[in-house]
Motif scaffolding. Structure first.
Motif, mmCIF file in Angstrom:
data_model
loop_
_atom_site.group_PDB
_atom_site.id
_atom_site.type_symbol
_atom_site.label_atom_id
_atom_site.label_comp_id
_atom_site.label_asym_id
_atom_site.label_seq_id
_atom_site.Cartn_x
_atom_site.Cartn_y
_atom_site.Cartn_z
ATOM 1 N N PHE A 218 -12.250 11.393 5.115
ATOM 2 C CA PHE A 218 -11.522 12.499 4.497
ATOM 3 C C PHE A 218 -10.753 12.091 3.248
ATOM 4 O O PHE A 218 -10.417 12.944 2.424
ATOM 5 C CB PHE A 218 -10.565 13.133 5.511
ATOM 6 N N GLY A 219 -10.414 10.835 3.113
ATOM 7 C CA GLY A 219 -9.822 10.349 1.877
ATOM 8 C C GLY A 219 -8.339 10.588 1.687
ATOM 9 O O GLY A 219 -7.811 10.372 0.598
ATOM 10 N N TYR A 220 -7.637 11.036 2.710
ATOM 11 C CA TYR A 220 -6.197 11.263 2.560
ATOM 12 C C TYR A 220 -5.415 9.940 2.594
ATOM 13 O O TYR A 220 -5.936 8.910 3.022
ATOM 14 C CB TYR A 220 -5.675 12.192 3.666
ATOM 15 N N GLU A 221 -4.175 9.999 2.153
ATOM 16 C CA GLU A 221 -3.249 8.881 2.296
ATOM 17 C C GLU A 221 -2.345 9.133 3.501
ATOM 18 O O GLU A 221 -2.083 10.287 3.866
ATOM 19 C CB GLU A 221 -2.400 8.721 1.029
ATOM 20 N N ALA B 128 -9.459 -4.722 8.834
ATOM 21 C CA ALA B 128 -10.836 -4.446 8.422
ATOM 22 C C ALA B 128 -10.860 -3.601 7.154
ATOM 23 O O ALA B 128 -11.684 -3.823 6.253
ATOM 24 C CB ALA B 128 -11.593 -3.749 9.549
ATOM 25 N N ARG B 129 -9.938 -2.660 7.059
ATOM 26 C CA ARG B 129 -9.868 -1.785 5.901
ATOM 27 C C ARG B 129 -9.459 -2.563 4.645
ATOM 28 O O ARG B 129 -9.835 -2.211 3.523
ATOM 29 C CB ARG B 129 -8.864 -0.665 6.185
ATOM 30 N N SER B 130 -8.690 -3.631 4.824
ATOM 31 C CA SER B 130 -8.171 -4.385 3.677
ATOM 32 C C SER B 130 -9.221 -5.262 3.007
ATOM 33 O O SER B 130 -9.004 -5.752 1.899
ATOM 34 C CB SER B 130 -6.999 -5.265 4.120
ATOM 35 N N ILE B 131 -10.349 -5.458 3.661
ATOM 36 C CA ILE B 131 -11.356 -6.376 3.129
ATOM 37 C C ILE B 131 -11.917 -5.887 1.797
ATOM 38 O O ILE B 131 -12.001 -6.638 0.826
ATOM 39 C CB ILE B 131 -12.489 -6.572 4.157
ATOM 40 N N ASP B 132 -12.304 -4.627 1.754
ATOM 41 C CA ASP B 132 -12.934 -4.142 0.523
ATOM 42 C C ASP B 132 -12.453 -2.760 0.109
ATOM 43 O O ASP B 132 -13.093 -2.088 -0.705
ATOM 44 C CB ASP B 132 -14.464 -4.113 0.689
ATOM 45 N N GLN B 133 -11.324 -2.299 0.656
ATOM 46 C CA GLN B 133 -10.796 -0.997 0.265
ATOM 47 C C GLN B 133 -9.320 -1.127 -0.092
ATOM 48 O O GLN B 133 -8.594 -1.907 0.519
ATOM 49 C CB GLN B 133 -10.945 0.011 1.418
ATOM 50 N N PRO B 134 -8.848 -0.368 -1.064
ATOM 51 C CA PRO B 134 -7.425 -0.410 -1.415
ATOM 52 C C PRO B 134 -6.585 0.202 -0.301
ATOM 53 O O PRO B 134 -7.047 1.092 0.428
ATOM 54 C CB PRO B 134 -7.355 0.437 -2.690
#
Length: 444
Positions: free
Chosen positions: A219-222, A289-295
């Motif tokens: 969904f792309g939300y913060e 896991a999210r920190s590996i290749d996503q901001p």
């Protein structure tokens, strides 16, 4: 609306059917010397349905079901439910004491459908004293008609209600500001927002944050997660610590002066307000896991107390105070989820009896060791309380593991004899002074 009267005099009428009154009803089903009835406003049993996430588990072992800790031979046990479903061997291989919360709810629904002493879609709207009996007025949710029932005794199992921070009181009915208890109902709307803020440092807030975090790539939300606690801490779950959820500790705690009880409760939040170790692990693993290749599109921050909420064009502006830095700061968000817990509210149906009920200096009902409201002589019978006695009986009041014990105490009191064992001396440690040293005890 017409009010009809039923000639039957019940030995006990229950107000509300949550897990505790459902457990009591289950243990009363085989007691043929008592005539009982339980009323619930909902159409069917549902326990925290707004938080029934598929991958969330109870924080207590499966033996904390409706009946096992009072009567492990009961046909309404969780193991018998699995046996009836043909899933007992699968549970054996599952090798997990903590069961999915969704399945616990289905188990309770299974029990509720088997009991003959429950009436759903029936709301108790008033209670009064008539001819040395309680007269209970019940509204039928389908027809709108009312009927009255007579009972010698009452048990309150209405549960707790969502606790709303004062700053959020003006936004209770808005679609973009929800208590965590309603999360599953508003989740689709939340996930259409660009920015979501979760507030609270307990299990519910953690589960909501984790669920939103898992869906974030789709969904792309913060997401923000803030709590006024000093950190995102785990719940105390050591074996000796768990002994505080026992009849022995209830006995000890009840015997303490009221001022001392209040002081002790203030220091015991980590036993019932924290986050499970497994949930913290899942959150951290997901963040890693999210920190590996996503901001990073999330903020986690403790020591942050919500002070004010202001509606703005695209959502809310939240004002917080950092409790260590003693500085205020603002957070803009389009949606808000409040994982701010629950509180006990005196049942409205008891309003007419309130003058005859004893309250303490903080306007909390006074409750006997046997879970009865303390009342004046004009109240003819006993009014039992389920999960409204933390201030007098300690932190185990809302714990599922002690529910069957409390039901046993209530049933034994109704019968005037022991039907179900309600033992103390069930733990290894002493909460007071050990017997061999008691003769030497003296005031400090």
């Amino acid at each position: 609306m017409s009010i009809s009267a039923e000639n039957t005099i019940y030995d006990l009428i229950g107000v509300g059917v949550g897990p505790f009154n459902l457990g009591l009803a289950s243990l009363l089903e085989p007691v043929d010397t008592l005539k009982v009835k339980f009323f619930e406003a909902k159409e069917r049993f549902n326990w925290h349905e707004g938080l029934l996430l598929e991958d969330c588990h109870l924080q207590v072992p499966f033996m904390a079901d409706l009946v096992t800790m009072a009567d492990p031979t009961s046909p309404y046990s969780y193991l018998n439910y699995l046996h009836a479903q043909g899933r007992l061997l699968q549970f054996y291989f599952y090798e997990n004491f903590q069961i999915p919360r969704v399945e616990y709810n289905r188990y309770c629904q299974w029990v509720s459908e088997k009991l003959s002493n429950l009436a759903f879609s029936h709301q108790v709207v008033g209670i009064e004293v008539v001819d040395s009996l309680f007269r209970i007025v019940v509204k039928n949710g389908h027809t709108g008609t009312q009927a009255s029932y007579l009972a010698r005794n009452i048990v309150l199992g209405v549960g707790t209600v969502p606790n709303w921070p004062r700053a959020a009181s003006d936004f209770k009915n808005s679609a973009d500001c929800a208590h965590s208890s309603q999360y599953m109902f508003v989740k689709p709307e939340l996930q259409r927002k660009k920015h979501i803020t979760v507030i609270g440092g307990g299990q519910s807030a953690a589960e909501v944050f984790l669920d939103l975090l898992r869906d974030q790539p789709q969904f792309g939300y913060e997401i923000n997660w803030l709590t006024r606690s000093n950190g995102f801490f785990p719940m105390e779950y050591s074996k000796l610590g768990l002994e505080h959820f026992s009849p022995d500790y209830v006995e000890h705690f009840y015997g303490l002066p009221d001022t001392q009880r209040k002081s002790i409760l203030a220091k015991q939040g980590n036993w019932y307000k924290g986050i499970s170790f497994s949930t913290i692990k899942e959150i951290y693993d997901c963040l890693y896991a999210r920190s590996i290749d996503q901001p990073n599109r999330f903020v986690l921050q403790a020591c942050s107390q919500l002070e004010k909420i202001v509606r703005v064009d695209d959502g809310f502006q939240l004002q917080f105070q950092h409790l260590e830095l003693q500085q205020t700061f603002d957070v803009k968000t389009e949606a808000l989820v409040l994982g701010t817990g629950y509180q006990y509210v005196f049942p409205a149906c008891l309003s007419d009896l309130r003058p005859s009920i004893e309250f303490d200096a903080e306007n909390r009902p006074c409750i006997t060791r046997d879970y009865m409201l303390k009342t004046s002589a004009d109240i003819p019978g006993m009014i039992f309380v389920q999960n409204g006695e933390m201030h007098s009986h300690g932190i185990a009041a809302p714990d599922l593991g002690l529910g069957a014990y409390r039901s046993a105490v209530i049933i034994n009191k109704l019968l005037g004899k022991e039907r179900y064992p309600a033992r103390t001396r069930t733990v290894f440690q002493n909460f007071g002074i050990a017997d061999q040293w008691r003769d030497s005890a003296r005031n400090a």
